[in-house]
Scaffold this motif. Structure first.
Motif, mmCIF file in Angstrom:
data_model
loop_
_atom_site.group_PDB
_atom_site.id
_atom_site.type_symbol
_atom_site.label_atom_id
_atom_site.label_comp_id
_atom_site.label_asym_id
_atom_site.label_seq_id
_atom_site.Cartn_x
_atom_site.Cartn_y
_atom_site.Cartn_z
ATOM 1 N N LYS A 25 0.829 -1.210 0.000
ATOM 2 C CA LYS A 25 0.000 0.000 0.000
ATOM 3 C C LYS A 25 0.862 1.258 0.000
ATOM 4 C CE LYS A 25 -3.573 2.369 2.706
ATOM 5 N NZ LYS A 25 -4.350 2.370 3.978
ATOM 6 N N LEU A 26 1.920 1.265 0.804
ATOM 7 C CA LEU A 26 2.814 2.423 0.853
ATOM 8 C C LEU A 26 3.500 2.649 -0.490
ATOM 9 C CD1 LEU A 26 4.502 1.952 4.353
ATOM 10 C CD2 LEU A 26 2.792 3.666 3.720
ATOM 11 N N LEU A 27 3.909 1.570 -1.133
ATOM 12 C CA LEU A 27 4.547 1.691 -2.446
ATOM 13 C C LEU A 27 3.564 2.231 -3.480
ATOM 14 C CD1 LEU A 27 6.530 -1.681 -2.421
ATOM 15 C CD2 LEU A 27 7.534 0.614 -2.347
ATOM 16 N N MET A 28 2.329 1.762 -3.421
ATOM 17 C CA MET A 28 1.304 2.248 -4.345
ATOM 18 C C MET A 28 1.029 3.728 -4.125
ATOM 19 S SD MET A 28 0.038 0.258 -6.670
ATOM 20 C CE MET A 28 -1.536 1.062 -6.969
ATOM 21 N N GLU A 29 0.945 4.127 -2.869
ATOM 22 C CA GLU A 29 0.665 5.530 -2.562
ATOM 23 C C GLU A 29 1.811 6.436 -3.001
ATOM 24 O OE1 GLU A 29 -2.147 4.793 1.402
ATOM 25 O OE2 GLU A 29 -0.046 5.373 1.615
ATOM 26 N N MET A 36 8.371 -22.710 3.172
ATOM 27 C CA MET A 36 7.205 -21.883 2.873
ATOM 28 C C MET A 36 7.574 -20.899 1.759
ATOM 29 S SD MET A 36 5.667 -21.263 6.713
ATOM 30 C CE MET A 36 7.039 -20.248 7.256
ATOM 31 N N SER A 37 6.680 -19.970 1.469
ATOM 32 C CA SER A 37 6.946 -19.024 0.388
ATOM 33 C C SER A 37 6.152 -17.742 0.592
ATOM 34 C CB SER A 37 6.559 -19.647 -0.959
ATOM 35 O OG SER A 37 6.708 -18.702 -2.012
ATOM 36 N N ILE A 38 6.748 -16.632 0.146
ATOM 37 C CA ILE A 38 6.001 -15.372 0.070
ATOM 38 C C ILE A 38 5.890 -14.936 -1.389
ATOM 39 C CG2 ILE A 38 6.513 -14.582 2.412
ATOM 40 C CD1 ILE A 38 8.712 -12.781 1.202
ATOM 41 N N GLU A 39 5.990 -15.894 -2.298
ATOM 42 C CA GLU A 39 5.857 -15.625 -3.729
ATOM 43 C C GLU A 39 4.391 -15.730 -4.148
ATOM 44 O OE1 GLU A 39 8.454 -14.894 -5.623
ATOM 45 O OE2 GLU A 39 10.221 -15.707 -4.614
ATOM 46 N N ASN A 40 4.027 -14.973 -5.189
ATOM 47 C CA ASN A 40 2.730 -15.118 -5.870
ATOM 48 C C ASN A 40 1.531 -14.994 -4.939
ATOM 49 O OD1 ASN A 40 4.066 -15.698 -8.391
ATOM 50 N ND2 ASN A 40 4.446 -17.770 -7.610
ATOM 51 N N ILE A 41 1.591 -14.034 -4.026
ATOM 52 C CA ILE A 41 0.463 -13.776 -3.128
ATOM 53 C C ILE A 41 -0.389 -12.663 -3.728
ATOM 54 C CG2 ILE A 41 -0.220 -13.003 -0.820
ATOM 55 C CD1 ILE A 41 2.430 -14.186 0.211
ATOM 56 N N SER A 42 -1.669 -12.919 -3.863
ATOM 57 C CA SER A 42 -2.578 -11.937 -4.455
ATOM 58 C C SER A 42 -2.584 -10.649 -3.635
ATOM 59 C CB SER A 42 -3.993 -12.519 -4.518
ATOM 60 O OG SER A 42 -4.895 -11.576 -5.045
ATOM 61 N N GLY A 43 -2.586 -9.519 -4.335
ATOM 62 C CA GLY A 43 -2.626 -8.225 -3.668
ATOM 63 C C GLY A 43 -1.267 -7.620 -3.400
ATOM 64 N N LEU A 44 -0.195 -8.334 -3.746
ATOM 65 C CA LEU A 44 1.160 -7.819 -3.520
ATOM 66 C C LEU A 44 1.870 -7.488 -4.834
ATOM 67 C CD1 LEU A 44 2.520 -10.104 -0.625
ATOM 68 C CD2 LEU A 44 1.502 -7.827 -0.471
ATOM 69 N N GLU A 45 1.091 -7.169 -5.859
ATOM 70 C CA GLU A 45 1.674 -6.961 -7.184
ATOM 71 C C GLU A 45 2.681 -5.810 -7.211
ATOM 72 O OE1 GLU A 45 -1.742 -9.485 -7.475
ATOM 73 O OE2 GLU A 45 -1.583 -7.464 -6.604
ATOM 74 N N ARG A 46 2.362 -4.726 -6.534
ATOM 75 C CA ARG A 46 3.299 -3.583 -6.511
ATOM 76 C C ARG A 46 4.562 -3.950 -5.735
ATOM 77 N NH1 ARG A 46 6.641 -0.422 -6.867
ATOM 78 N NH2 ARG A 46 6.592 1.857 -6.698
ATOM 79 N N PHE A 47 4.414 -4.713 -4.690
ATOM 80 C CA PHE A 47 5.563 -5.193 -3.912
ATOM 81 C C PHE A 47 6.471 -6.063 -4.774
ATOM 82 C CE2 PHE A 47 7.075 -8.971 -1.517
ATOM 83 C CZ PHE A 47 8.059 -8.366 -0.753
ATOM 84 N N PRO A 92 8.998 1.692 -10.902
ATOM 85 C CA PRO A 92 9.059 0.452 -10.121
ATOM 86 C C PRO A 92 9.614 0.633 -8.707
ATOM 87 C CG PRO A 92 10.957 0.549 -11.558
ATOM 88 C CD PRO A 92 10.130 1.776 -11.863
ATOM 89 N N PHE A 93 10.337 1.758 -8.476
ATOM 90 C CA PHE A 93 10.949 1.967 -7.172
ATOM 91 C C PHE A 93 10.022 2.796 -6.281
ATOM 92 C CE2 PHE A 93 14.572 1.645 -10.221
ATOM 93 C CZ PHE A 93 15.018 0.394 -9.810
ATOM 94 N N PHE A 94 10.460 3.069 -5.077
ATOM 95 C CA PHE A 94 9.630 3.840 -4.152
ATOM 96 C C PHE A 94 9.302 5.214 -4.723
ATOM 97 C CE2 PHE A 94 9.376 6.940 -0.626
ATOM 98 C CZ PHE A 94 8.226 6.471 -0.016
ATOM 99 N N LEU A 95 10.305 5.862 -5.318
ATOM 100 C CA LEU A 95 10.088 7.170 -5.945
ATOM 101 C C LEU A 95 9.981 7.036 -7.463
ATOM 102 C CD1 LEU A 95 12.256 9.830 -4.046
ATOM 103 C CD2 LEU A 95 9.804 9.417 -3.903
ATOM 104 N N GLY A 96 9.273 6.036 -7.914
ATOM 105 C CA GLY A 96 9.072 5.870 -9.346
ATOM 106 C C GLY A 96 10.306 5.349 -10.045
#
Length: 225
Positions: free
Chosen positions: A141-145, A181-192, A151-155
């Motif tokens: 969310k912070l990255l999106m905002e 385990m994995s933190i790959e391919n989790i829905s809603g984390l596309e910007r991350f 692609p980076f924090f400041l574009g």
């Protein structure tokens, strides 16, 4: 006495330490020529407290003989010494945005690899991972905002916001994999994931990051036996 190169800065570092990795990325971005001395964090040389009484890495000895410590402070020093690298923007509000992003990350996700590994038994690791994934959604969310396009924090600008935070995320990816385990391919984390991929493809990052095997060998000691 301790070893150093009198003709160029000397960096005392560890390849698997995320704090040290911050400074190494900054040095790569600035193009500074420097000497590297690796410190074994589990068996530090007797002379190392002469460099840093806290015995932490990184530390950097300048050719003047002055010694810098604390990764974030060293990184800001380098960004000011080499403004052409663009690691900190000129705009005061953008500087504020970077610093508050790093502060937020430090409070919420900086310890995440260690937290996950220390809860590595089967009874608690999935619950702990779910907690951390919720924090990744907040990061997304912070990255999106900040920059929806990325692609980076400041574009398009690669800055200390990215350098100071992603080394810990790299180790979170590793920790999850190490525990099966994995933190790959989790829905809603596309910007991350966009942010992660962009940093991993940055030459200064690709050329300095430790391999999965190197990180796993260093961090598996945090898993309870």
């Amino acid at each position: 006495m301790y070893p150093f190169n009198p003709n160029k800065p000397t960096l005392y570092t560890s390849k698997t330490c995320p704090f040290a990795h911050r400074t190494v990325i900054c040095l790569a971005e600035t193009g500074v020529d420097y000497e590297t001395i690796y410190i074994n964090l589990r068996d530090k040389p007797e002379w190392y407290p002469l460099i840093n009484p806290a015995s932490k890495v990184p530390a950097m000895r300048l050719t003047s003989g002055d010694i810098l410590v604390e990764s974030l402070i060293i990184s800001e020093y380098l960004s000011e010494l080499y403004p052409q690298a663009g690691l900190m923007p000129e705009d005061p509000f953008d500087k504020y945005r970077i610093r508050i992003f790093i502060e937020n990350f430090s409070a919420n996700l900086q310890t995440s690899p260690y937290v996950l590994l220390r809860n590595g038994d089967n009874d608690s690791k999935h619950a702990k991972l779910n907690e951390l994934v919720n924090k990744l959604h907040q990061l997304n969310k912070l990255l999106m905002e900040s920059s929806p396009e990325g692609p980076f924090f400041l574009g398009e600008k690669f800055t200390l916001a990215d350098i100071a935070t992603f080394p810990f995320i790299e180790r979170l990816f590793m920790a999850a994999k190490l525990l099966g385990m994995s933190i790959e391919n989790i829905s809603g984390l596309e910007r991350f994931y966009q942010w992660s991929d962009a940093i991993r493809n940055r030459p200064s990052y690709k050329s300095t990051v430790a391999s999965y095997d190197e990180l796993a060998a260093s961090y598996k000691r945090h898993i309870p036996k």
